[in-house]
Design an enzyme around this catalytic site. Structure first.
Site, PDB file in Angstrom:
ATOM      1  N   HIS A 151      52.473  21.828  37.416  1.00  0.00           N
ATOM      2  CA  HIS A 151      53.219  21.298  38.671  1.00  0.00           C
ATOM      3  C   HIS A 151      52.045  20.611  39.330  1.00  0.00           C
ATOM      4  O   HIS A 151      51.330  21.249  39.907  1.00  0.00           O
ATOM      5  CB  HIS A 151      54.076  22.154  39.383  1.00  0.00           C
ATOM      6  N   GLU A 204      50.681  21.679  42.887  1.00  0.00           N
ATOM      7  CA  GLU A 204      50.472  23.068  43.063  1.00  0.00           C
ATOM      8  C   GLU A 204      48.910  23.416  42.743  1.00  0.00           C
ATOM      9  O   GLU A 204      48.478  23.502  41.463  1.00  0.00           O
ATOM     10  CB  GLU A 204      51.210  24.094  42.346  1.00  0.00           C
ATOM     11  N   HIS A 206      50.574  28.696  38.820  1.00  0.00           N
ATOM     12  CA  HIS A 206      51.500  28.035  39.933  1.00  0.00           C
ATOM     13  C   HIS A 206      51.136  28.457  41.356  1.00  0.00           C
ATOM     14  O   HIS A 206      50.294  29.013  41.607  1.00  0.00           O
ATOM     15  CB  HIS A 206      53.323  28.165  39.710  1.00  0.00           C
ATOM     16  N   GLU A 212      51.994  33.063  40.547  1.00  0.00           N
ATOM     17  CA  GLU A 212      52.316  32.355  41.759  1.00  0.00           C
ATOM     18  C   GLU A 212      50.978  32.496  42.624  1.00  0.00           C
ATOM     19  O   GLU A 212      51.124  33.688  43.170  1.00  0.00           O
ATOM     20  CB  GLU A 212      53.528  32.574  42.332  1.00  0.00           C
TER      21      GLU A 212
END
Length: 576
Positions: A185, A188, A295, A374
Site C-alpha cells: 500500500h 503506508e 503495513h 501493522e
C-alpha cells in the site's frame, strides 16, 4: 454472506447524516485530478457494505467513531450509486503529513563514517532515484554479503527491488529462506523506512555483532522495502506526499492475489496487476519458509487466516510468535504502543474478512508462514518519528528473523543414492488448508514451524515408499530430523524411460499447454493432486503440443503425468 464486516457491531453505530452529497458527475470530476479517493460511510451503511466488501477497498482499521473508512476508485462510482450508499470524501492519509524527502546528494552527505550508511540518521524518506541509488550502494559497500535483485521493472520504468543478504549469495545451502516486504500500500511508509534501516543495520553489524553475524550466516535473507513504487510516488519521483494506497491502475494490491477460498472466485480483487504477477513469479522461484508483510494504519500483528473464519492449523504457533513480536515492541517503547486489539495481536478474520490478500496467498499457495505486520497508527507518520519507531521495532524485527532457525528442519534424501528429494511433509490428523510443507531441491531441505508438542510426520515423494516419524518440538529451539526415503521398486522399474516435456504457463489459470520434443505415439494424460488422486484424464495420438482445460481446478499445486508404451513423464504446476 461471509463478508458482513463484523455486523455484530451494527448496534454500536447511530445513523449519521453527512455534510456533503455527491453526484455521479461531481465524483467523475474529482477523479480527473486524483487516482483514488478516501471516503467514509456512516455506520448505518454497514450492512450494504458487507454485501459488496469484495468490490470496495476497506481501510486497515475500517470502523472508527461510527464511520466505515475505505478507498474508492473510478470503477467503484456506479456501484456506490446503484447501492444508494451515503458517503463523504475525506482528506487522503498521505496528505496529512508532508514527509522529509532526501535526494541522493543529501543522503551521501549524511554518510559520515567511511562513506557508508552505518552512521546515518534515518529521519527521512528517499526520492525514488535516491532509493534506487541507496539500494545499489548497499551492494557496492558490502558485495560479499549483499546483492540487489530486480523483481520486475514496471511499465512506469520504476523497479521493485529486493536486497538479498547472506554469507554465500550464489550457493544453495541448508538454510531457511526469510522475506520481509513492505509498502504494497503506497501510502503506508513506515515499513519503507524501517526496511531500509534494517538492511543497513544488518550489513553494518556483520562481523561485529555475533547475533547479526550468525543470522546472516545461517539464514537466506530477502528484504523488499517498496512493493508498490507507483503508489508511493504517485505524486512524482521526488516525494511520497500524495502517495496512493493502490497502484497506478487503481488496484489494491493486497486484494489482488489468488485466494484460498474457492467461494471468492479466481481473482477476487479484479484483473491481476503487473506487481502481483511479478511477486507470484518471484515467490515461485524462491522457497520462502517464513515472512512478514509490513503495513501501517494500526499497531498489531495480524496472523492467518483473513479469508476463513476457521483457524489455521498452526494457530498456537501464530499466537506464540505474534505475542513475542508485540511483547518485544512493548518492552522497548512507552506504555500504549503496539497494543491494539488483543494487546497487539489479532487473527485476521476476527478483525475483518478480506479476500485476495498476500498473507493468505503465501500461506496457502507457497506453503510459507507469513503474517501481516501493522507497524504504526499513522500510515505516513512525521519523518522526525522514524528513528523512534526503529527503536521500538528493531529487536522485534530481528527476533522474528531468528524464528526462521527454530522449529523442525532437516534434509530428505534417497536412501540408496543419497540424492536430495522434493518431498511432502504432512502431519497426520493436524495439517489442513495447505498447512503442510515441502522439502526442496537442490538441497532437499525442509523447515516446519510448530508450537511445542509431539507430532507424527509423514514424508512422501513420487516414486518412494512413505515414511512416518514422531518428533518432539520445543518453543524457541531447533529440532533436526533428516529423513531417508526408500525407492518404490515398481516406480523404479518404470523410471527407465522418462518422457521429457514442457508445460506453460506455470503458474497457469485457465489453460495449461504441454509441448514434447517429438511424438511418442498414443499418450494418456492425467492431472492429479499432490496425493496422487486423478482429477482429469485425456487421450492424445501422435501430438507434440496440446492444451488442457484446467479452469475447473481449485487453486493449488498439481502434477501432470504423461504415459505411453515407451515410458512416462511427470511435472508439477501451480493453478492460480
Amino acid at each position: 454472506m461471509k463478508r458482513q464486516l463484523l455486523i455484530i457491531f451494527i448496534g454500536l453505530f447511530c445513523c449519521l447524516s453527512l455534510s456533503a452529497q455527491y453526484s455521479l458527475e461531481s465524483l467523475e470530476q474529482l477523479f480527473e485530478d486524483m487516482q483514488e479517493l478516501y471516503v467514509r460511510f456512516p455506520g448505518s451503511e454497514l450492512i450494504k457494505l458487507g454485501q459488496i466488501a469484495n468490490e470496495i477497498s476497506l481501510d486497515h482499521n475500517p470502523i472508527r467513531g461510527g464511520y466505515v473508512y475505505a478507498y474508492i476508485y473510478p470503477r467503484d462510482i456506479e456501484l456506490l450509486f446503484e447501492e444508494s450508499l451515503q458517503f463523504e470524501v475525506m482528506p487522503a492519509p498521505s496528505s496529512l503529513v508532508i514527509p522529509v524527502m532526501r535526494n541522493w546528494k543529501e543522503i551521501n552527505s549524511l554518510q559520515k563514517t567511511n562513506s557508508t550508511v552505518c552512521s546515518m540518521n534515518w529521519n527521512f524518506l528517499p526520492s525514488y532515484q535516491a532509493y534506487e541509488n541507496l539500494m545499489l550502494q548497499f551492494q557496492t559497500d558490502y558485495p560479499s554479503i549483499c546483492k540487489i535483485d530486480t523483481i520486475t521493472q514496471l511499465n512506469s520504468g520504476r523497479r521493485i527491488l529486493v536486497a538479498h543478504i547472506g554469507d554465500n549469495l550464489d550457493v544453495d545451502e541448508d538454510e531457511p529462506e526469510f522475506l520481509y516486504t513492505s509498502t504494497m500500500h503506497g501510502d503506508e511508509t513506515t515499513g519503507y523506512n524501517l526496511s531500509l534501516h534494517l538492511i543497513a543495520y544488518l550489513l553494518c553489524n556483520y562481523g561485529a555483532d555475533p547475533e547479526i553475524t550468525n543470522l546472516i550466516n545461517e539464514v537466506d535473507i530477502w528484504i523488499n522495502p517498496l512493493a508498490n513504487p507507483n503508489g508511493a510516488y504517485a505524486g512524482g519521483n521526488n516525494t511520497v506526499a500524495g502517495a496512493t494506497r493502490a497502484n497506478a491502475n487503481g488496484f489494491d494490491l493486497n486484494r489482488n492475489y489468488p485466494d484460498p477460498d474457492p467461494n471468492d472466485g479466481p481473482r477476487p480483487g479484479g484483473t491481476q496487476q503487473e506487481e502481483t504477477t511479478a511477486f507470484i513469479d518471484f515467490a515461485a522461484e524462491r522457497d520462502f519458509n517464513i515472512s512478514a508483510n509490513m503495513h501501517g494504519g494500526v499497531e498489531v500483528a495480524n496472523y492467518p487466516w483473513d479469508t476463513y473464519g476457521r483457524r489455521h492449523a498452526d494457530d498456537n504457533w501464530w499466537i506464540y510468535v505474534c505475542r513475542d513480536y508485540a511483547d518485544t515492541v512493548q518492552s522497548n517503547s512507552p506504555s500504549g504502543v503496539f497494543n491494539d486489539f488483543n494487546n497487539g495481536i489479532t487473527n485476521g478474520s476476527d478483525w475483518f474478512f478480506i479476500s485476495g490478500g498476500r498473507q493468505d496467498y503465501m500461506n496457502s499457495f507457497e506453503y510459507c508462514r507469513e503474517f501481516t505486520l501493522e507497524l504504526t497508527d499513522a500510515k505516513n507518520p512525521p519523518s522526525s518519528t522514524m528513528e523512534t519507531f526503529w527503536d521500538y521495532h528493531q529487536a522485534a524485527l530481528i527476533n522474528y528473523m531468528e524464528e526462521a532457525l527454530n522449529g523442525l528442519r532437516g534434509i530428505v534424501t534417497d536412501s540408496i543414492s543419497g540424492e536430495p528429494l522434493a518431498a511432502r511433509v504432512f502431519i497426520d490428523g493436524y495439517d489442513r488448508d495447505s498447512s503442510h510443507v515441502y522439502s526442496h531441491k537442490p538441497i532437499g531441505n525442509y523447515h516446519r514451524y510448530l508450537f511445542a508438542g509431539t507430532y507424527n510426520l509423514s514424508f512422501t515423494a513420487e516414486g518412494y515408499l512413505p515414511k512416518t516419524i514422531t518428533a518432539n518440538i520445543q518453543n524457541g529451539q531447533s529440532t533436526r530430523l533428516d529423513v531417508q526415503l526408500v525407492p518404490d521398486v515398481a516406480a523404479s522399474i518404470s523410471d527407465r524411460n522418462k518422457i521429457p516435456f514442457e508445460i506453460y504457463p506455470n503458474p497457469a489459470s485457465d489453460k495449461l499447454g504441454i509441448a514434447l520434443e517429438k511424438s511418442f505415439g498414443d499418450m494418456e494424460v492425467q492431472l492429479t493432486d499432490l496425493s496422487g488422486k486423478i482429477l482429469l484424464e485425456d487421450q492424445f495420438a501422435n501430438q507434440i503440443e496440446f492444451e488442457l482445460d484446467i479452469e475447473s481446478l481449485a487453486r493449488g499445486l498439481y502434477f501432470v503425468r504423461l504415459k505411453t508404451e515407451r515410458g512416462f513423464g511427470i511435472q508439477k504446476f501451480l493453478k492460480k
